[in-house]
Design a protein around this motif. Structure first.
Motif, short mmCIF file in Angstrom:
data_model
loop_
_atom_site.label_atom_id
_atom_site.label_comp_id
_atom_site.label_asym_id
_atom_site.label_seq_id
_atom_site.Cartn_x
_atom_site.Cartn_y
_atom_site.Cartn_z
N SER A 157 2.90 -12.86 8.89
CA SER A 157 4.17 -12.16 9.06
C SER A 157 4.04 -10.67 8.78
CB SER A 157 5.22 -12.76 8.12
OG SER A 157 4.86 -12.53 6.78
N MET A 158 4.96 -9.91 9.35
CA MET A 158 5.07 -8.49 9.04
C MET A 158 6.47 -8.02 9.41
SD MET A 158 3.07 -6.35 12.01
CE MET A 158 3.82 -6.15 13.63
N LYS A 159 6.87 -6.90 8.81
CA LYS A 159 8.18 -6.32 9.12
C LYS A 159 8.09 -5.56 10.44
CE LYS A 159 10.19 -6.06 4.52
NZ LYS A 159 11.17 -7.12 4.80
N VAL A 160 9.11 -5.76 11.28
CA VAL A 160 9.16 -5.07 12.56
C VAL A 160 10.46 -4.26 12.63
CG1 VAL A 160 7.78 -6.80 13.76
CG2 VAL A 160 10.27 -7.04 13.73
N ASN A 161 10.48 -3.33 13.57
CA ASN A 161 11.69 -2.54 13.78
C ASN A 161 12.85 -3.44 14.19
OD1 ASN A 161 13.65 -0.68 14.98
ND2 ASN A 161 12.00 0.83 14.88
N LYS A 162 14.01 -3.24 13.58
CA LYS A 162 15.17 -4.10 13.84
C LYS A 162 15.51 -4.21 15.33
CE LYS A 162 18.57 -6.45 11.75
NZ LYS A 162 18.33 -7.60 10.89
N LYS A 163 15.33 -3.13 16.06
CA LYS A 163 15.67 -3.15 17.49
C LYS A 163 14.70 -4.00 18.31
CE LYS A 163 13.51 1.32 18.62
NZ LYS A 163 12.25 0.85 19.16
N ARG A 176 10.28 -15.90 -3.03
CA ARG A 176 8.99 -15.20 -3.03
C ARG A 176 8.02 -15.86 -4.01
NH1 ARG A 176 8.34 -11.25 0.15
NH2 ARG A 176 10.17 -10.37 1.17
N ILE A 177 6.76 -15.98 -3.58
CA ILE A 177 5.70 -16.51 -4.45
C ILE A 177 5.04 -15.35 -5.19
CG2 ILE A 177 3.49 -17.74 -4.50
CD1 ILE A 177 4.43 -19.12 -1.86
N ASP A 178 4.69 -14.32 -4.44
CA ASP A 178 4.13 -13.08 -5.00
C ASP A 178 4.38 -11.98 -3.98
OD1 ASP A 178 2.08 -13.34 -3.01
OD2 ASP A 178 0.91 -14.59 -4.37
N ASN A 179 3.74 -10.83 -4.15
CA ASN A 179 4.07 -9.70 -3.27
C ASN A 179 3.54 -9.87 -1.85
OD1 ASN A 179 1.37 -9.35 -3.92
ND2 ASN A 179 1.49 -7.12 -4.06
N VAL A 244 4.51 -21.32 4.17
CA VAL A 244 4.32 -20.07 3.44
C VAL A 244 4.18 -18.92 4.44
CG1 VAL A 244 2.78 -18.77 1.90
CG2 VAL A 244 3.25 -21.19 1.45
N GLY A 245 4.98 -17.90 4.29
CA GLY A 245 4.82 -16.66 5.07
C GLY A 245 3.82 -15.78 4.36
N HIS A 246 2.85 -15.29 5.08
CA HIS A 246 1.77 -14.48 4.48
C HIS A 246 1.77 -13.09 5.10
CE1 HIS A 246 -2.04 -13.25 2.84
NE2 HIS A 246 -2.57 -13.13 4.04
N ASN A 247 2.07 -12.08 4.30
CA ASN A 247 2.01 -10.69 4.76
C ASN A 247 0.55 -10.24 4.77
OD1 ASN A 247 4.81 -10.11 5.13
ND2 ASN A 247 5.04 -10.13 2.91
N PHE A 248 -0.03 -10.23 5.95
CA PHE A 248 -1.48 -9.97 6.06
C PHE A 248 -1.81 -8.51 5.80
CE2 PHE A 248 0.44 -9.81 10.29
CZ PHE A 248 0.00 -8.59 10.77
N SER A 249 -3.08 -8.27 5.48
CA SER A 249 -3.53 -6.92 5.09
C SER A 249 -4.15 -6.13 6.24
CB SER A 249 -4.56 -7.03 3.96
OG SER A 249 -3.98 -7.64 2.84
N GLY A 250 -4.51 -6.78 7.34
CA GLY A 250 -5.15 -6.08 8.44
C GLY A 250 -4.17 -5.23 9.24
#
Length: 271
Positions: A157-163, A176-179, A244-250
């Motif tokens: 997962s990642m944050k995208v522009n609302k539009k 949330r589990i962690d950051n 689980v949603g995982h905010n990836f680092s790449g």
């Protein structure tokens, strides 16, 4: 340990027309290398041993790309070029791990996944969507680590522009589990801006349970006349299966649009 991956490749690639009118988008070069090879390299580095390609008859050139042995052998016999020999050996390595199944009607990602049902052996498998490249850090490898830690399904997962929310599956967070990780409460496939519960998008890496096939077999086509994988995921969440949603680092690269495809080449060339 997760050893199998599936890659849906039957899509028409209309956002990359006119190129895709005659050419499979997954074979288009990104900095001199077909896009699908970046996905395969990610799988190999993550410990995957078998990859199932879901293609259509219109995308048969993908299979031909990996089965062009006579062409290579004839050239190597004449030229003995070390670069061509290395390329052929690389393709042979890929070919050993690839199986092909066919999806002849474009009925969505859920339908594509269902085509692989009889080939999936273990409780969980990895799915990668080839329009989404993630460079600089192996997203699949980090997701497998999260899966082993929490014994659950995982989605990148990642944050995208609302539009732009209507381009993705969008999730809301249960807790949330962690950051970097959280439990997903719900997923909506390509919502309108008004419908979207957040701007947190599911990106094309999933670790899914084999039980998802039970849900997919019962689903009827929804939005756009397609069977959406996110609908099956939501049914599993409703049955108290943790995702689980995982905010990836790449770094995420979108190869599914013309501007994104051009930008991907520029970004990878910087490496």
């Amino acid at each position: 340990m997760i050893k199998q991956a599936i890659i849906p490749l039957a899509g028409l690639g209309t956002r990359l027309l006119p190129l895709t009118s005659v050419f499979a988008k997954e074979l288009l070069p990104i900095n001199g290398k077909p896009g699908i090879e970046y996905i395969l390299d990610e799988c190999i580095d993550a410990g995957i041993k078998e990859v199932i390609f879901i293609i259509s008859k219109k995308k048969i050139m993908i299979k031909k790309y990996f089965y062009n042995d006579k062409f290579y052998k004839d050239i190597i016999r004449r030229k003995k070029d070390p670069r061509i020999i290395a390329e052929y050996n690389k393709i042979l390595k890929y070919k050993k791990m690839i199986k092909f199944v066919f999806q002849d009607k474009p009925l969505g990602t859920g339908d594509a996944v269902l085509k692989t049902k009889k080939f999936i052996k273990d409780k969980y498998f990895l799915m990668l969507l080839p329009d989404d490249l993630i460079i600089k850090k192996n997203c699949s490898k980090s997701m497998i680590h999260i899966h082993q830690k929490f014994k659950s399904s995982v989605m990148a997962s990642m944050k995208v522009n609302k539009k732009d929310v209507s381009r993705w599956g969008i999730y809301s967070v249960k807790n949330r589990i962690d950051n970097k990780n959280f439990i997903i409460k719900s997923v909506i496939e390509k919502p309108s801006i008004k419908q979207a519960p957040s701007n947190n998008a599911v990106i094309g890496r999933y670790i899914l349970p084999k039980t998802i096939f039970n849900k997919l077999t019962k689903l009827k086509p929804s939005k756009g006349g397609e069977i959406h994988i996110t609908d099956a995921i939501q049914l599993l969440i409703n049955d108290n299966n943790d995702f689980v949603g995982h905010n990836f680092s790449g770094k995420y690269l979108d190869c599914g649009t013309m501007s994104g495809y051009i930008n991907s080449t520029l970004e990878i060339a910087k490496k």
